[in-house]
Design a protein around this motif. Structure first.
Motif, mmCIF file in Angstrom:
data_model
loop_
_atom_site.group_PDB
_atom_site.id
_atom_site.type_symbol
_atom_site.label_atom_id
_atom_site.label_comp_id
_atom_site.label_asym_id
_atom_site.label_seq_id
_atom_site.Cartn_x
_atom_site.Cartn_y
_atom_site.Cartn_z
ATOM 1 N N GLU A 64 0.797 -1.135 0.112
ATOM 2 C CA GLU A 64 0.166 0.016 0.278
ATOM 3 C C GLU A 64 0.709 1.947 0.033
ATOM 4 O O GLU A 64 1.807 1.191 0.361
ATOM 5 N N PRO A 65 0.561 1.780 -0.993
ATOM 6 C CA PRO A 65 1.490 3.355 -0.453
ATOM 7 C C PRO A 65 0.832 4.453 0.778
ATOM 8 O O PRO A 65 0.147 3.552 1.128
ATOM 9 N N TRP A 66 1.838 5.414 0.924
ATOM 10 C CA TRP A 66 2.168 5.960 2.018
ATOM 11 C C TRP A 66 0.425 6.241 2.427
ATOM 12 O O TRP A 66 0.714 7.489 1.294
ATOM 13 N N GLU A 68 -1.333 10.212 2.911
ATOM 14 C CA GLU A 68 -1.064 11.711 3.087
ATOM 15 C C GLU A 68 -0.754 12.135 4.210
ATOM 16 O O GLU A 68 0.095 12.840 4.315
ATOM 17 N N SER A 69 -1.509 11.678 5.285
ATOM 18 C CA SER A 69 -0.906 11.506 6.491
ATOM 19 C C SER A 69 0.802 11.328 6.844
ATOM 20 O O SER A 69 1.563 12.081 7.503
ATOM 21 N N GLU A 70 0.903 10.118 6.894
ATOM 22 C CA GLU A 70 2.157 10.165 6.595
ATOM 23 C C GLU A 70 2.996 10.249 6.038
ATOM 24 O O GLU A 70 4.015 11.043 6.387
ATOM 25 N N LYS A 71 2.898 10.839 5.068
ATOM 26 C CA LYS A 71 3.819 11.978 3.433
ATOM 27 C C LYS A 71 3.815 12.963 5.011
ATOM 28 O O LYS A 71 5.445 13.826 4.566
ATOM 29 N N ALA A 72 2.881 13.920 5.639
ATOM 30 C CA ALA A 72 2.971 14.933 5.418
ATOM 31 C C ALA A 72 4.046 15.019 6.693
ATOM 32 O O ALA A 72 4.776 15.710 7.397
ATOM 33 N N VAL A 92 16.107 4.019 7.270
ATOM 34 C CA VAL A 92 16.318 5.766 7.442
ATOM 35 C C VAL A 92 16.148 5.887 5.777
ATOM 36 O O VAL A 92 16.213 5.547 4.914
ATOM 37 N N LEU A 93 15.011 7.073 5.554
ATOM 38 C CA LEU A 93 14.400 7.440 4.349
ATOM 39 C C LEU A 93 15.524 7.937 3.245
ATOM 40 O O LEU A 93 16.577 9.261 3.858
ATOM 41 N N THR A 94 15.722 7.425 2.259
ATOM 42 C CA THR A 94 16.980 8.678 1.423
ATOM 43 C C THR A 94 15.841 9.691 1.088
ATOM 44 O O THR A 94 14.853 9.960 -0.190
ATOM 45 N N ILE A 95 16.084 11.080 1.126
ATOM 46 C CA ILE A 95 15.581 12.517 0.313
ATOM 47 C C ILE A 95 16.381 13.594 -0.160
ATOM 48 O O ILE A 95 17.336 13.875 0.661
ATOM 49 N N LYS A 96 15.764 13.899 -1.227
ATOM 50 C CA LYS A 96 16.510 14.554 -1.962
ATOM 51 C C LYS A 96 15.806 16.284 -2.427
ATOM 52 O O LYS A 96 14.459 16.100 -2.749
ATOM 53 N N CYS A 113 11.765 -0.458 1.843
ATOM 54 C CA CYS A 113 9.885 -1.519 1.229
ATOM 55 C C CYS A 113 9.901 -0.774 -0.619
ATOM 56 O O CYS A 113 8.880 -1.439 -1.412
ATOM 57 N N GLY A 114 10.883 0.139 -0.433
ATOM 58 C CA GLY A 114 10.584 1.220 -1.701
ATOM 59 C C GLY A 114 9.170 2.238 -1.747
ATOM 60 O O GLY A 114 8.981 3.289 -3.816
ATOM 61 N N GLU A 115 8.937 2.577 -1.194
ATOM 62 C CA GLU A 115 7.724 3.222 -1.451
ATOM 63 C C GLU A 115 8.543 4.861 -1.350
ATOM 64 O O GLU A 115 9.695 4.390 -0.955
ATOM 65 N N GLY A 116 7.168 5.867 -1.571
ATOM 66 C CA GLY A 116 7.718 7.047 -2.019
ATOM 67 C C GLY A 116 7.734 8.328 -2.047
ATOM 68 O O GLY A 116 6.547 7.814 -2.957
ATOM 69 N N PHE A 117 7.442 9.216 -2.573
ATOM 70 C CA PHE A 117 6.641 10.652 -3.667
ATOM 71 C C PHE A 117 7.969 11.313 -3.700
ATOM 72 O O PHE A 117 9.167 11.315 -3.429
#
Length: 117
Positions: A64-66, A68-72, A92-96, A113-117
């Motif tokens: 399942e994708p994240w 909107e509250s998880e993304k926030a 730990v997330l890779t963030i650019k 898990c490969g999830e992202g936005f």
């Protein structure tokens, strides 16, 4: 000699959480993983520098994708601490940070898990 799938799954998750991961013999591990923002769940290979034991594991993609509250929460955590973790597995997330027409945006990817936005 190779690691079992269960051992590898645990090693990859601990590695992606930023924890120290060692072989059962106590040896340090050489870790090889494709570190790019475009990769979904990253295949990761471990080789013990002491005993030579090795193995590779690719985590399953998130079901399942994240939300909107998880993304926030990820955005808030990153802007507050300059680090964020996956709400599903703790990696730990890779963030650019990128410039957008609206000013500022983030590219976010969980290497477990490969999830992202």
């Amino acid at each position: 000699m190779t690691y079992s799938e269960e051992e590898l799954r645990d090693m990859v998750l601990r590695y992606r959480r930023g924890e120290d991961v060692r072989c059962g013999c106590g040896g340090r591990l050489h870790v090889n993983g494709m570190e790019t923002l475009k990769t979904k769940a990253v295949p990761t290979e471990f080789t013990c520098r002491r005993c030579g034991r090795s193995g590779a594991f690719t985590p399953e993609r998130a079901k399942e994708p994240w939300t909107e509250s998880e993304k926030a929460e990820i955005r808030d955590s990153y802007l507050r601490d300059l680090e964020a973790r996956c709400p599903r597995d703790g990696a730990v997330l890779t963030i650019k940070s990128v410039a957008t027409r609206r000013g500022h945006g983030l590219i976010v990817r969980c290497k477990y898990c490969g999830e992202g936005f």
